[in-house]
Design a protein around this motif. Sequence first.
Motif, mmCIF file in Angstrom:
data_model
loop_
_atom_site.group_PDB
_atom_site.id
_atom_site.type_symbol
_atom_site.label_atom_id
_atom_site.label_comp_id
_atom_site.label_asym_id
_atom_site.label_seq_id
_atom_site.Cartn_x
_atom_site.Cartn_y
_atom_site.Cartn_z
ATOM 1 N N GLN A 161 -8.143 23.594 -12.032
ATOM 2 C CA GLN A 161 -7.150 23.723 -10.964
ATOM 3 C C GLN A 161 -7.638 24.736 -9.937
ATOM 4 O OE1 GLN A 161 -3.465 24.745 -12.988
ATOM 5 N NE2 GLN A 161 -2.684 22.743 -12.431
ATOM 6 N N PHE A 162 -7.323 24.424 -8.680
ATOM 7 C CA PHE A 162 -7.662 25.292 -7.562
ATOM 8 C C PHE A 162 -6.444 25.424 -6.651
ATOM 9 C CE2 PHE A 162 -11.525 23.206 -8.908
ATOM 10 C CZ PHE A 162 -12.464 24.218 -8.942
ATOM 11 N N VAL A 163 -6.319 26.585 -6.045
ATOM 12 C CA VAL A 163 -5.344 26.759 -4.975
ATOM 13 C C VAL A 163 -6.146 26.798 -3.685
ATOM 14 C CG1 VAL A 163 -3.617 28.270 -3.952
ATOM 15 C CG2 VAL A 163 -3.713 28.001 -6.421
ATOM 16 N N LEU A 164 -5.751 25.976 -2.727
ATOM 17 C CA LEU A 164 -6.389 25.958 -1.416
ATOM 18 C C LEU A 164 -5.440 26.660 -0.457
ATOM 19 C CD1 LEU A 164 -7.842 23.797 -3.090
ATOM 20 C CD2 LEU A 164 -8.022 22.427 -1.024
ATOM 21 N N LEU A 165 -5.795 27.884 -0.073
ATOM 22 C CA LEU A 165 -4.966 28.680 0.834
ATOM 23 C C LEU A 165 -5.385 28.382 2.269
ATOM 24 C CD1 LEU A 165 -5.178 32.012 -1.170
ATOM 25 C CD2 LEU A 165 -3.197 30.503 -0.974
ATOM 26 N N ILE A 166 -4.439 28.013 3.085
ATOM 27 C CA ILE A 166 -4.709 27.634 4.476
ATOM 28 C C ILE A 166 -4.398 28.828 5.367
ATOM 29 C CG2 ILE A 166 -4.147 26.032 6.348
ATOM 30 C CD1 ILE A 166 -3.115 24.107 4.083
ATOM 31 N N TYR A 167 -5.439 29.388 5.958
ATOM 32 C CA TYR A 167 -5.273 30.475 6.923
ATOM 33 C C TYR A 167 -5.296 29.836 8.310
ATOM 34 C CZ TYR A 167 -6.172 33.535 3.004
ATOM 35 O OH TYR A 167 -6.093 34.185 1.796
ATOM 36 N N GLN A 168 -4.207 29.944 9.025
ATOM 37 C CA GLN A 168 -4.076 29.246 10.303
ATOM 38 C C GLN A 168 -5.040 29.764 11.359
ATOM 39 O OE1 GLN A 168 -1.905 26.557 8.789
ATOM 40 N NE2 GLN A 168 -2.217 26.421 10.947
ATOM 41 N N GLY A 169 -5.356 31.054 11.361
ATOM 42 C CA GLY A 169 -6.240 31.583 12.398
ATOM 43 C C GLY A 169 -5.667 31.275 13.763
ATOM 44 N N THR A 170 -6.437 30.589 14.585
ATOM 45 C CA THR A 170 -5.975 30.214 15.929
ATOM 46 C C THR A 170 -5.525 28.761 15.997
ATOM 47 O OG1 THR A 170 -8.232 29.669 16.620
ATOM 48 C CG2 THR A 170 -7.459 31.926 17.064
ATOM 49 N N THR A 171 -5.333 28.143 14.835
ATOM 50 C CA THR A 171 -4.895 26.752 14.800
ATOM 51 C C THR A 171 -3.557 26.602 15.529
ATOM 52 O OG1 THR A 171 -5.932 26.464 12.644
ATOM 53 C CG2 THR A 171 -4.287 24.829 13.275
ATOM 54 N N GLY A 187 -4.455 36.201 10.344
ATOM 55 C CA GLY A 187 -4.950 36.259 8.981
ATOM 56 C C GLY A 187 -3.939 35.837 7.938
ATOM 57 N N ALA A 188 -2.749 35.475 8.374
ATOM 58 C CA ALA A 188 -1.684 35.133 7.430
ATOM 59 C C ALA A 188 -1.892 33.745 6.831
ATOM 60 C CB ALA A 188 -0.324 35.182 8.135
ATOM 61 N N VAL A 189 -1.420 33.585 5.616
ATOM 62 C CA VAL A 189 -1.462 32.275 4.966
ATOM 63 C C VAL A 189 -0.444 31.372 5.652
ATOM 64 C CG1 VAL A 189 -1.005 31.006 2.823
ATOM 65 C CG2 VAL A 189 -2.194 33.206 2.753
ATOM 66 N N GLY A 190 -0.888 30.194 6.069
ATOM 67 C CA GLY A 190 -0.008 29.259 6.746
ATOM 68 C C GLY A 190 0.482 28.150 5.838
ATOM 69 N N GLY A 191 -0.165 27.985 4.690
ATOM 70 C CA GLY A 191 0.219 26.942 3.758
ATOM 71 C C GLY A 191 -0.756 26.897 2.604
ATOM 72 N N TYR A 192 -0.528 25.968 1.688
ATOM 73 C CA TYR A 192 -1.399 25.859 0.521
ATOM 74 C C TYR A 192 -1.256 24.487 -0.123
ATOM 75 C CZ TYR A 192 2.869 26.531 -2.170
ATOM 76 O OH TYR A 192 4.126 26.380 -2.693
ATOM 77 N N PHE A 193 -2.268 24.143 -0.887
ATOM 78 C CA PHE A 193 -2.247 22.975 -1.756
ATOM 79 C C PHE A 193 -2.671 23.440 -3.145
ATOM 80 C CE2 PHE A 193 -3.373 20.792 2.275
ATOM 81 C CZ PHE A 193 -2.431 19.788 2.281
ATOM 82 N N LEU A 194 -2.151 22.801 -4.166
ATOM 83 C CA LEU A 194 -2.662 22.951 -5.517
ATOM 84 C C LEU A 194 -3.488 21.701 -5.783
ATOM 85 C CD1 LEU A 194 -2.680 24.547 -8.176
ATOM 86 C CD2 LEU A 194 -0.682 23.232 -8.859
ATOM 87 N N LEU A 195 -4.687 21.885 -6.303
ATOM 88 C CA LEU A 195 -5.591 20.754 -6.488
ATOM 89 C C LEU A 195 -6.144 20.743 -7.903
ATOM 90 C CD1 LEU A 195 -7.342 18.388 -5.387
ATOM 91 C CD2 LEU A 195 -9.028 20.125 -4.714
ATOM 92 N N GLU A 196 -6.059 19.604 -8.537
ATOM 93 C CA GLU A 196 -6.736 19.361 -9.811
ATOM 94 C C GLU A 196 -8.009 18.596 -9.460
ATOM 95 O OE1 GLU A 196 -7.370 19.714 -13.725
ATOM 96 O OE2 GLU A 196 -5.391 20.285 -12.954
ATOM 97 N N ALA A 197 -9.170 19.224 -9.716
ATOM 98 C CA ALA A 197 -10.443 18.611 -9.346
ATOM 99 C C ALA A 197 -11.462 18.828 -10.459
ATOM 100 C CB ALA A 197 -10.964 19.219 -8.041
ATOM 101 N N ASP A 198 -12.509 18.029 -10.446
ATOM 102 C CA ASP A 198 -13.542 18.137 -11.478
ATOM 103 C C ASP A 198 -14.297 19.457 -11.403
ATOM 104 O OD1 ASP A 198 -12.927 15.648 -12.524
ATOM 105 O OD2 ASP A 198 -14.420 14.614 -11.288
ATOM 106 N N ASP A 199 -14.530 19.933 -10.171
ATOM 107 C CA ASP A 199 -15.325 21.142 -10.022
ATOM 108 C C ASP A 199 -15.130 21.738 -8.624
ATOM 109 O OD1 ASP A 199 -16.883 19.516 -8.280
ATOM 110 O OD2 ASP A 199 -18.239 18.988 -9.907
ATOM 111 N N LEU A 200 -15.772 22.859 -8.392
ATOM 112 C CA LEU A 200 -15.663 23.551 -7.107
ATOM 113 C C LEU A 200 -16.170 22.696 -5.957
ATOM 114 C CD1 LEU A 200 -14.991 26.127 -5.510
ATOM 115 C CD2 LEU A 200 -17.281 26.962 -6.075
ATOM 116 N N THR A 201 -17.215 21.939 -6.180
ATOM 117 C CA THR A 201 -17.767 21.080 -5.122
ATOM 118 C C THR A 201 -16.711 20.090 -4.636
ATOM 119 O OG1 THR A 201 -20.001 21.312 -6.017
ATOM 120 C CG2 THR A 201 -19.597 19.429 -4.554
ATOM 121 N N ALA A 202 -15.967 19.488 -5.553
ATOM 122 C CA ALA A 202 -14.915 18.540 -5.174
ATOM 123 C C ALA A 202 -13.791 19.249 -4.432
ATOM 124 C CB ALA A 202 -14.375 17.835 -6.413
ATOM 125 N N ALA A 203 -13.463 20.463 -4.854
ATOM 126 C CA ALA A 203 -12.404 21.227 -4.180
ATOM 127 C C ALA A 203 -12.819 21.586 -2.758
ATOM 128 C CB ALA A 203 -12.067 22.486 -4.984
#
Length: 119
Positions: free
Chosen positions: A2-12, A78-94
């Motif tokens: 499992q991985f958490v993908l933290l989305i930092y908005q930056g200038t998005t 620098g604030a977190v704008g969102g996130y996903f939880l991901l079940e993946a085989d490995d870091l490369t897939a994440a």
Amino acid sequence: MQFVLLIYQGTTPLPGTDRWNALPEEEQRRVYAEYGQLNKAPGVTPGLPLGLPKDAKTVRATNGSAQVSDGPYVDERGAVGGYFLLEADDLTAAVKLASRIPAARLGGAIEVRPVAQYW
């Protein structure tokens, strides 16, 4: 894994802002469609929608007393704008999935962090 993908908005550009409104309508639709596809991708559990960083409160505790300040812990870029939880085989897939998140190409960054067990 499992991985958490933290989305930092930056200038998005964020919906409802002048920068978002300046994007061509086609690009706005593309961003929404890409997030919709990611939400349905195998192994993805979408995070709850987060409000804007400007509406956040930061809490610290000193001697058992809450100290509350307005805004995010870091500046808005620098604030977190969102996130996903991901079940993946490995870091490369994440990392591959993280590169598809629109914020990664629109001025933000995605932090890919493995979930760990501490207790």
